[in-house]
Design an enzyme around this catalytic site. Structure first.
Site, PDB file in Angstrom:
ATOM      1  N   GLU A   1      79.448  -3.034  22.076  1.00 25.77           N
ATOM      2  CA  GLU A   1      79.256  -3.318  21.101  1.00 25.77           C
ATOM      3  C   GLU A   1      78.079  -4.239  20.121  1.00 25.77           C
ATOM      4  O   GLU A   1      77.522  -5.219  20.920  1.00 25.77           O
ATOM      5  CB  GLU A   1      80.621  -4.451  21.147  1.00 25.77           C
ATOM      6  CG  GLU A   1      81.369  -3.449  20.552  1.00 25.77           C
ATOM      7  CD  GLU A   1      81.923  -1.996  20.095  1.00 25.77           C
ATOM      8  OE1 GLU A   1      81.798  -2.869  18.131  1.00 25.77           O
ATOM      9  OE2 GLU A   1      82.766  -1.435  20.132  1.00 25.77           O
TER      10      GLU A   1
ATOM     11  N   CYS B   1      90.048  -7.687  18.902  1.00 25.51           N
ATOM     12  CA  CYS B   1      88.522  -7.460  20.040  1.00 25.51           C
ATOM     13  C   CYS B   1      87.284  -8.320  18.856  1.00 25.51           C
ATOM     14  O   CYS B   1      86.554  -9.129  19.599  1.00 25.51           O
ATOM     15  CB  CYS B   1      88.742  -6.417  20.290  1.00 25.51           C
ATOM     16  SG  CYS B   1      89.043  -5.694  21.548  1.00 25.51           S
TER      17      CYS B   1
ATOM     18  N   HIS C   1      83.353  -2.756  24.673  1.00 26.90           N
ATOM     19  CA  HIS C   1      85.153  -1.951  24.807  1.00 26.90           C
ATOM     20  C   HIS C   1      85.220  -0.561  26.041  1.00 26.90           C
ATOM     21  O   HIS C   1      84.011  -0.334  26.377  1.00 26.90           O
ATOM     22  CB  HIS C   1      85.117  -1.195  23.625  1.00 26.90           C
ATOM     23  CG  HIS C   1      85.606  -1.381  22.563  1.00 26.90           C
ATOM     24  ND1 HIS C   1      85.746  -2.538  21.317  1.00 26.90           N
ATOM     25  CD2 HIS C   1      87.037  -2.060  22.691  1.00 26.90           C
ATOM     26  CE1 HIS C   1      86.386  -2.822  20.561  1.00 26.90           C
ATOM     27  NE2 HIS C   1      87.329  -2.857  21.488  1.00 26.90           N
TER      28      HIS C   1
END
Length: 207
Positions: free
Chosen positions: A81, A144, A166
């Protein structure tokens, strides 16, 4: 070097969270690498509790780096991310039944934070070992992203680097309605080890 690893418990629609599996695995089989101290913690899937739990551990352990993990139910690869949004906005409720729409993670915080983990190097290192990996521009607007933003905010105040990764589901975890997804767990574990070693190696280079 102190490295904090976090994963989430199951949540609505996901009975098996591979990020929790990863953390439990590190708790049972720690990475034996000289010069690296790891704390692996499973975080509650609750907006308020996850903040309190994370902040308590973070301030006690004082990590040099934080690698937060979660599950992407539609994933086939490790997703690195890039960006955390200062936004909670999700139809699903958390474990205490709370739904948040259009709410800031931190009221006084900036609109977003870039990951400060060496994700380009992560990508290269995983690719060298043929572990499927990709970049993702943001971690959604559920728990998240919430923890990603909160961890970055704490690091901005106290120091250290942090980011979010992730994980895919297990192979055949959603075979009934989402065939072809997932990854073998041992590959996920190896990916996490490589990322830990990369962070630690960069720290040693700076020293």
């Amino acid at each position: 070097m102190k490295i904090l690893l976090t994963g989430f418990k199951p949540f609505v629609g996901v009975e098996i969270n591979t990020s929790e599996m990863l953390i439990r695995d590190f708790q049972q089989k720690p990475l034996a690498e000289e010069g690296i101290e790891i704390m692996a913690v499973v975080i509650e899937t609750d907006y308020e509790l996850c903040e309190r739990q994370f902040a308590e551990i973070f301030l006690q352990f004082k990590p040099d780096a934080v690698l937060c993990f979660g599950i992407a139910g539609s994933g086939r690869e490790i997703r690195l991310e890039r960006f955390a949004l200062n936004l909670d906005d999700e139809q699903r409720y958390d474990s205490s039944g709370i739904v948040r729409h259009g709410r800031a993670v931190v009221e006084s915080g900036p609109d977003g934070y870039w990951s400060t983990l060496p994700i380009i190097e992560f990508y290269e290192r995983l690719s060298e070992e043929n572990i499927p990996v990709s970049f993702s521009n943001h971690a959604g607007s559920y728990l998240c992203n919430h923890l990603f933003y909160f961890s970055r905010h704490l690091c901005e105040l106290t120091g250290g680097i942090s980011g979010f990764i992730h994980l895919p589901p297990l192979k055949n975890q959603f075979a009934g309605n989402r065939p072809g997804l997932g990854m073998d767990f041992q590959m996920m574990r190896r990916a996490a080890e490589l990322m830990i070693l990369e962070v630690a190696g960069q720290n040693m280079d700076q020293d």
